[in-house]
Scaffold this motif. Structure first.
Motif, mmCIF file in Angstrom:
data_model
loop_
_atom_site.group_PDB
_atom_site.id
_atom_site.type_symbol
_atom_site.label_atom_id
_atom_site.label_comp_id
_atom_site.label_asym_id
_atom_site.label_seq_id
_atom_site.Cartn_x
_atom_site.Cartn_y
_atom_site.Cartn_z
ATOM 1 N N ARG A 367 0.821 -1.212 0.000
ATOM 2 C CA ARG A 367 0.000 0.000 0.000
ATOM 3 C C ARG A 367 0.857 1.265 0.000
ATOM 4 N N VAL A 368 1.999 1.231 0.688
ATOM 5 C CA VAL A 368 2.897 2.385 0.697
ATOM 6 C C VAL A 368 3.493 2.600 -0.694
ATOM 7 N N ALA A 369 3.898 1.508 -1.365
ATOM 8 C CA ALA A 369 4.481 1.647 -2.703
ATOM 9 C C ALA A 369 3.453 2.127 -3.722
ATOM 10 N N ALA A 370 2.160 1.765 -3.510
ATOM 11 C CA ALA A 370 1.122 2.195 -4.447
ATOM 12 C C ALA A 370 0.621 3.606 -4.172
ATOM 13 N N ASP A 371 0.980 4.193 -3.027
ATOM 14 C CA ASP A 371 0.518 5.534 -2.669
ATOM 15 C C ASP A 371 1.424 6.571 -3.340
ATOM 16 N N PRO A 372 0.915 7.412 -4.275
ATOM 17 C CA PRO A 372 1.784 8.381 -4.959
ATOM 18 C C PRO A 372 2.307 9.483 -4.045
ATOM 19 N N ASP A 373 1.709 9.652 -2.847
ATOM 20 C CA ASP A 373 2.168 10.710 -1.939
ATOM 21 C C ASP A 373 3.302 10.259 -1.030
ATOM 22 N N LEU A 374 3.645 8.966 -1.038
ATOM 23 C CA LEU A 374 4.714 8.453 -0.193
ATOM 24 C C LEU A 374 5.910 8.075 -1.059
ATOM 25 N N PRO A 375 7.131 8.479 -0.661
ATOM 26 C CA PRO A 375 8.317 8.312 -1.522
ATOM 27 C C PRO A 375 8.960 6.935 -1.366
ATOM 28 N N PHE A 376 8.234 5.859 -1.635
ATOM 29 C CA PHE A 376 8.788 4.525 -1.507
ATOM 30 C C PHE A 376 8.548 3.745 -2.791
ATOM 31 N N MET A 377 9.519 2.879 -3.124
ATOM 32 C CA MET A 377 9.384 1.975 -4.260
ATOM 33 C C MET A 377 9.725 0.562 -3.778
ATOM 34 N N LEU A 378 8.889 -0.407 -4.089
ATOM 35 C CA LEU A 378 9.029 -1.785 -3.617
ATOM 36 C C LEU A 378 9.440 -2.680 -4.773
ATOM 37 N N TYR A 379 10.432 -3.519 -4.515
ATOM 38 C CA TYR A 379 10.856 -4.514 -5.495
ATOM 39 C C TYR A 379 10.561 -5.904 -4.932
ATOM 40 N N ILE A 380 9.859 -6.720 -5.708
ATOM 41 C CA ILE A 380 9.542 -8.101 -5.319
ATOM 42 C C ILE A 380 10.070 -9.019 -6.409
ATOM 43 N N SER A 381 10.933 -9.942 -6.040
ATOM 44 C CA SER A 381 11.511 -10.870 -6.999
ATOM 45 C C SER A 381 10.494 -11.948 -7.381
ATOM 46 N N ARG A 382 10.750 -12.594 -8.500
ATOM 47 C CA ARG A 382 9.905 -13.699 -8.929
ATOM 48 C C ARG A 382 10.306 -15.026 -8.275
ATOM 49 N N GLN A 383 11.406 -15.040 -7.552
ATOM 50 C CA GLN A 383 11.831 -16.256 -6.877
ATOM 51 C C GLN A 383 10.960 -16.520 -5.641
ATOM 52 N N VAL A 384 10.972 -17.738 -5.202
ATOM 53 C CA VAL A 384 10.223 -18.139 -4.008
ATOM 54 C C VAL A 384 11.174 -18.920 -3.094
ATOM 55 N N MET A 385 11.274 -18.475 -1.833
ATOM 56 C CA MET A 385 12.110 -19.132 -0.842
ATOM 57 C C MET A 385 11.194 -19.938 0.095
ATOM 58 N N VAL A 386 11.441 -21.253 0.187
ATOM 59 C CA VAL A 386 10.577 -22.160 0.936
ATOM 60 C C VAL A 386 11.332 -22.671 2.162
ATOM 61 N N ASP A 387 10.676 -22.572 3.317
ATOM 62 C CA ASP A 387 11.244 -23.069 4.573
ATOM 63 C C ASP A 387 10.107 -23.702 5.380
ATOM 64 N N PRO A 388 9.858 -25.006 5.202
ATOM 65 C CA PRO A 388 8.703 -25.636 5.876
ATOM 66 C C PRO A 388 8.761 -25.528 7.389
ATOM 67 N N SER A 389 9.937 -25.504 7.980
ATOM 68 C CA SER A 389 10.042 -25.490 9.435
ATOM 69 C C SER A 389 10.142 -24.081 10.024
ATOM 70 N N GLY A 390 10.204 -23.047 9.205
ATOM 71 C CA GLY A 390 10.370 -21.689 9.702
ATOM 72 C C GLY A 390 9.037 -21.053 10.070
ATOM 73 N N PRO A 391 9.098 -19.849 10.675
ATOM 74 C CA PRO A 391 7.855 -19.136 11.015
ATOM 75 C C PRO A 391 7.033 -18.802 9.759
ATOM 76 N N VAL A 392 7.731 -18.492 8.637
ATOM 77 C CA VAL A 392 7.065 -18.207 7.373
ATOM 78 C C VAL A 392 7.431 -19.315 6.397
#
Length: 425
Positions: A367-392
């Motif tokens: 939401r911050v990256a999509a807001d034109p009044d806030l000076p932030f740019m978000l980069y999301i890679s196409r890779q996926v990191m999998v950790d079945p035993s982790g919190p995420v």
């Protein structure tokens, strides 16, 4: 009655002959300072020669007499003879069979391309060339025809060229008289460079992470150019408001002035215009019929007054205040995640949090990256990191960048943009 300038006529450039852009264009390859003609007849003869060859439709060339006949309307016989000798020496005109005494000539398409460039420089200035270079660079990134070294060189070339145009424009706005700015309006009427630069930087972030600092500097220079264009137009508008002279505006700007300016100011434009006296060729019966056809409708009954608002806070203002608080909360959360840095790789930080909190942070980042009044740019890679035993269990690498707030902050960020950001992949 002498001709008066039309409100919608295009202002002439500083050089009435239209040749002021040719000398600097050929300066890098000119042998002497006097090698470029300042006679507009030379350019008109070249254009007439180009047109007659384009209209002939024959690959067998034209004779000198046919070429001279096409130039009768733009030059005298002596002027044509002098330019014909120059054109054959510089290979704008070449013998059909490349023999010394050949009497038929063909037109060199390279010279035709140069004439097109001269016309484009006179209409839109060199900023259009930078936009075209940015577009070709983006195509090269997408189709894979550019290496990383080639891409770095092109980005540096675009950034330096854009900086030169920005410095030139700022000097005009801040030091030169207003008359010198009129001829530059069409050169900076569309500031599309910032959009093209954004497209290039997105492509760089996707395929060449190591070049992100160079992309950040390109965005900063594009922002500086956009600010200079805004300052340029602000000075023109202030001058137009002071003089009440709308002839210096573009047609779109005059339309805005016509909607907002007082009637007396608009009527003064036609103070020296002569009109024919009006004539009324209608009968009394026609007037009565027209009045009956166009009589106003009967008055409508007014609706009853709505009930008074209940006491209490305005729900619209309450919603706006709630949205403002939510925006401040999201901005504070992202700033806290970045730890005061201009660039931050948040992948490991998000993986270490409970998944519910991670989801909340990702939503805030989007939401911050999509807001034109806030000076932030978000980069999301196409890779996926999998950790079945982790919190995420799984997450994609992501990084957030804080853009400069405006042209005044660019110099403060130059040193930071030189450092290489963390690679989220």
């Amino acid at each position: 009655m002498p001709d008066q300038p039309d409100l919608f006529s295009v202002q002439q450039e500083d050089n009435a002959d239209g040749l002021h852009h040719i000398s600097p264009f050929v300066a890098p390859v000119a042998a002497t300072a006097g090698a470029v003609t300042n006679d507009p007849v030379a350019l008109r003869i070249a254009e007439a020669i180009r047109d007659v060859f384009g209209d002939s439709g024959s690959e067998n060339g034209l004779s000198r007499a046919e070429i001279a006949q096409a130039c009768v309307s733009v030059a005298s016989v002596d002027e044509f003879d002098a330019r014909f000798h120059v054109f054959t020496k510089l290979q704008l005109l070449e013998p059909l069979r490349r023999k010394a005494h050949d009497q038929r000539y063909v037109f060199n398409p390279t010279s035709g391309a140069a004439l097109l460039v001269y016309e484009r420089l006179g209409e839109a200035g060199g900023v259009h060339e930078i936009t075209m270079l940015l577009d070709r660079t983006r195509e090269g990134i997408l189709n894979g025809s550019l290496t990383e070294a080639d891409l770095a060189a092109k980005i540096a070339k675009v950034r330096r060229s854009l900086a030169n145009y920005t410095n030139h424009l700022l000097r005009l706005v801040r030091t030169r008289p207003i008359e010198e700015l009129f001829g530059q309006r069409h050169h900076h009427a569309h500031a599309a460079s910032i959009q093209e630069a954004k497209h290039v930087v997105r492509a760089i972030a996707e395929r060449y992470p190591a070049l992100r600092p160079a992309g950040t500097r390109l965005i900063q220079e594009a922002l500086r150019y956009t600010a200079a264009v805004q300052e340029f137009h602000d000075r023109l508008m202030r001058q137009a408001t002071t003089r009440r002279d709308f002839s210096m505006l573009l047609p779109e700007q005059y339309l805005t002035a016509a909607r907002r300016a007082p009637v007396d100011a608009l009527a003064s434009v036609f103070a020296a215009t002569v009109f024919d006296p009006p004539r009324v060729d209608i009968t009394v019966g026609q007037v009565l019929t027209a009045a009956a056809d166009h009589q106003p409708p009967p008055p409508r009954r007014r609706l009853p007054r709505p009930p008074a608002k209940p006491p209490g806070p305005d729900p619209v203002e309450t919603a706006r205040a709630r949205a403002a608080r939510a925006r401040e909360r999201r901005e504070a959360a992202v700033t806290l995640l970045m730890g005061g840095r201009a660039e931050a790789d948040l992948t490991e930080d998000l993986r270490a949090l409970p998944w519910r909190i991670t989801v909340r942070h990702i939503v805030d980042l989007l939401r911050v990256a999509a807001d034109p009044d806030l000076p932030f740019m978000l980069y999301i890679s196409r890779q996926v990191m999998v950790d079945p035993s982790g919190p995420v269990t799984y997450v994609s690498p992501m990084a957030v960048y804080r853009l400069p707030d405006g042209p005044r902050d660019m110099h403060d960020h130059d040193d930071d943009s030189e450092s290489t950001p963390a690679d989220p992949s």
